[in-house]
Design a protein around this motif. Sequence first.
Motif, mmCIF file in Angstrom:
data_model
loop_
_atom_site.group_PDB
_atom_site.id
_atom_site.type_symbol
_atom_site.label_atom_id
_atom_site.label_comp_id
_atom_site.label_asym_id
_atom_site.label_seq_id
_atom_site.Cartn_x
_atom_site.Cartn_y
_atom_site.Cartn_z
ATOM 1 N N GLN A 1 2.405 0.237 -10.149
ATOM 2 C CA GLN A 1 3.602 0.572 -10.930
ATOM 3 C C GLN A 1 4.642 1.352 -10.119
ATOM 4 N N PHE A 2 4.237 1.892 -8.939
ATOM 5 C CA PHE A 2 5.190 2.644 -8.128
ATOM 6 C C PHE A 2 6.051 1.747 -7.241
ATOM 7 N N LYS A 3 5.664 0.484 -7.109
ATOM 8 C CA LYS A 3 6.436 -0.470 -6.300
ATOM 9 C C LYS A 3 6.614 0.019 -4.861
ATOM 10 N N LEU A 4 5.533 0.551 -4.297
ATOM 11 C CA LEU A 4 5.600 1.052 -2.930
ATOM 12 C C LEU A 4 5.555 -0.104 -1.935
ATOM 13 N N SER A 5 6.038 0.167 -0.747
ATOM 14 C CA SER A 5 5.900 -0.819 0.327
ATOM 15 C C SER A 5 4.422 -0.961 0.681
ATOM 16 N N ASP A 6 4.073 -2.074 1.289
ATOM 17 C CA ASP A 6 2.675 -2.293 1.659
ATOM 18 C C ASP A 6 2.172 -1.211 2.609
ATOM 19 N N PHE A 7 3.052 -0.780 3.512
ATOM 20 C CA PHE A 7 2.663 0.262 4.468
ATOM 21 C C PHE A 7 2.302 1.554 3.745
ATOM 22 N N ALA A 8 3.169 2.010 2.832
ATOM 23 C CA ALA A 8 2.925 3.259 2.108
ATOM 24 C C ALA A 8 1.688 3.136 1.220
ATOM 25 N N LYS A 9 1.537 1.997 0.577
ATOM 26 C CA LYS A 9 0.395 1.809 -0.306
ATOM 27 C C LYS A 9 -0.920 1.844 0.473
ATOM 28 N N ARG A 10 -0.960 1.194 1.627
ATOM 29 C CA ARG A 10 -2.178 1.197 2.441
ATOM 30 C C ARG A 10 -2.529 2.607 2.891
ATOM 31 N N ARG A 11 -1.510 3.366 3.245
ATOM 32 C CA ARG A 11 -1.759 4.726 3.715
ATOM 33 C C ARG A 11 -2.337 5.604 2.601
ATOM 34 N N VAL A 12 -1.819 5.441 1.396
ATOM 35 C CA VAL A 12 -2.322 6.231 0.276
ATOM 36 C C VAL A 12 -3.768 5.856 -0.028
ATOM 37 N N LEU A 13 -4.085 4.574 0.027
ATOM 38 C CA LEU A 13 -5.432 4.102 -0.296
ATOM 39 C C LEU A 13 -6.448 4.512 0.764
ATOM 40 N N ARG A 14 -5.981 4.953 1.927
ATOM 41 C CA ARG A 14 -6.889 5.367 3.000
ATOM 42 C C ARG A 14 -7.076 6.879 3.037
ATOM 43 N N ILE A 15 -6.772 7.556 1.943
ATOM 44 C CA ILE A 15 -6.892 9.016 1.934
ATOM 45 C C ILE A 15 -8.346 9.416 2.131
ATOM 46 N N GLY A 16 -8.526 10.598 2.707
ATOM 47 C CA GLY A 16 -9.859 11.124 2.942
ATOM 48 C C GLY A 16 -10.362 10.913 4.353
ATOM 49 N N GLN A 17 -9.544 10.303 5.211
ATOM 50 C CA GLN A 17 -9.997 10.010 6.569
ATOM 51 C C GLN A 17 -9.567 11.090 7.567
ATOM 52 N N PHE A 18 -8.310 11.513 7.485
ATOM 53 C CA PHE A 18 -7.844 12.518 8.438
ATOM 54 C C PHE A 18 -6.546 13.130 7.923
ATOM 55 N N THR A 19 -6.218 14.292 8.486
ATOM 56 C CA THR A 19 -4.975 14.976 8.136
ATOM 57 C C THR A 19 -3.797 14.226 8.737
ATOM 58 N N LYS A 20 -2.760 14.050 7.929
ATOM 59 C CA LYS A 20 -1.605 13.309 8.440
ATOM 60 C C LYS A 20 -0.378 13.604 7.582
ATOM 61 N N VAL A 21 0.774 13.389 8.181
ATOM 62 C CA VAL A 21 2.052 13.407 7.478
ATOM 63 C C VAL A 21 2.772 12.128 7.869
ATOM 64 N N ILE A 22 3.029 11.273 6.901
ATOM 65 C CA ILE A 22 3.619 9.965 7.170
ATOM 66 C C ILE A 22 4.894 9.826 6.363
ATOM 67 N N ALA A 23 5.977 9.580 7.067
ATOM 68 C CA ALA A 23 7.271 9.386 6.415
ATOM 69 C C ALA A 23 7.598 7.898 6.405
ATOM 70 N N ALA A 24 7.486 7.284 5.235
ATOM 71 C CA ALA A 24 7.869 5.880 5.074
ATOM 72 C C ALA A 24 9.279 5.822 4.496
ATOM 73 N N LYS A 25 9.811 4.624 4.399
ATOM 74 C CA LYS A 25 11.174 4.474 3.885
ATOM 75 C C LYS A 25 11.256 4.871 2.417
ATOM 76 N N ASP A 26 10.204 4.588 1.670
ATOM 77 C CA ASP A 26 10.249 4.810 0.228
ATOM 78 C C ASP A 26 9.345 5.938 -0.239
ATOM 79 N N ALA A 27 8.686 6.625 0.670
ATOM 80 C CA ALA A 27 7.760 7.680 0.258
ATOM 81 C C ALA A 27 7.435 8.582 1.438
ATOM 82 N N LEU A 28 6.930 9.768 1.107
ATOM 83 C CA LEU A 28 6.396 10.691 2.101
ATOM 84 C C LEU A 28 4.959 11.020 1.693
ATOM 85 N N ILE A 29 4.036 10.854 2.621
ATOM 86 C CA ILE A 29 2.619 11.096 2.334
ATOM 87 C C ILE A 29 2.159 12.292 3.151
ATOM 88 N N VAL A 30 1.640 13.288 2.464
ATOM 89 C CA VAL A 30 1.131 14.499 3.108
ATOM 90 C C VAL A 30 -0.340 14.630 2.739
#
Length: 320
Positions: free
Chosen positions: A51-80
């Motif tokens: 329902q968030f309509k995220l890009s594939d890149f941002a969605k994959r990064r969110v689904l991979r949580i729990g692996q390592f500390t990261k800060v990822i700035a995508a075009k449509d989202a920021l993942i901390v």
Amino acid sequence: MQITAFEVIDGPRLKPCDAASALANWRDRSSAYYIHVTDFEQEELAEWMEQFKLSDFAKRRVLRIGQFTKVIAAKDALIVELRVLGKDWADAPGQIAHLCLKNLLVSFEKVPTIDAEPFAKQVEKLYLAKDSTTAILTALLLMQVDRLSDEVHHARSAIFGLDQRMDRDPASVAIEEILDIKDHHLKMLAVAEEQTACIESVNSVQSEMLDFDGVQGSRNLLIAGTHSTERMAARLEKRVADLRERYDTFQQEKTNRRLAVLTILSAVFLPLSLIAGIWGMNFAGMWELQQPWAYPAALTLMIFIAISMVWFFRSRGWFE
């Protein structure tokens, strides 16, 4: 999957609301919202995030949580995503990920380390100057840094307590206590190092999803706090190493004392064994063995030698 939603209102404060209503109102850009997601499986999380309509890149990064500390700035989202302490002292460190969108902050935890409702009450005490998801993210990071700081202080008190016991009664300190505090310290140090790296990255990232205007004071406090906690955790490493070294030294001294007692006993009985060995040969020419006074004389000589050697070792401080 458990979902807890809040509306960010004046204060800022977090007002509990229904998750579906929060997402519907967020799409209308009517207000800012915070959503906390826990106890999820990968498949149901992937379905819910459609329902968030995220890009594939941002969605994959969110689904991979729990692996390592990261800060990822995508075009449509920021993942901390950062490593945090477990809920209890003995728990392994966990991971919490924050998905930052415009006027929406979503936190993901497979294993909960924070309670969303108590956190909502804590937000009001921070006196953040801006009602925004950036302010809520800052509050979340501050809470995790404060949790770690409190745990480091508790560990320092425990280490000082062990240090005093090593001074006054080293025999009362068990190796398991030192190993437990060392294991916990290593967890805290790893979390502190990763949190520092993550928060520094958040501080330097340029993203439309974050606006630190109005929370600059809390932002500076966050950076100073994480550096201070990391330094304190690093300093405790030497104290833990000193404790282990002192424990090993005490055990070595105890072993040496036992060996000293065995050495004294060996030295005392060595001449006695020599006398017994000589007279035990029982040759025909050993005329003294035929005398009636030989046995009492031998016993007297052995007792005299034993007492003399004990006195000698005692006078030289071997029993101290």
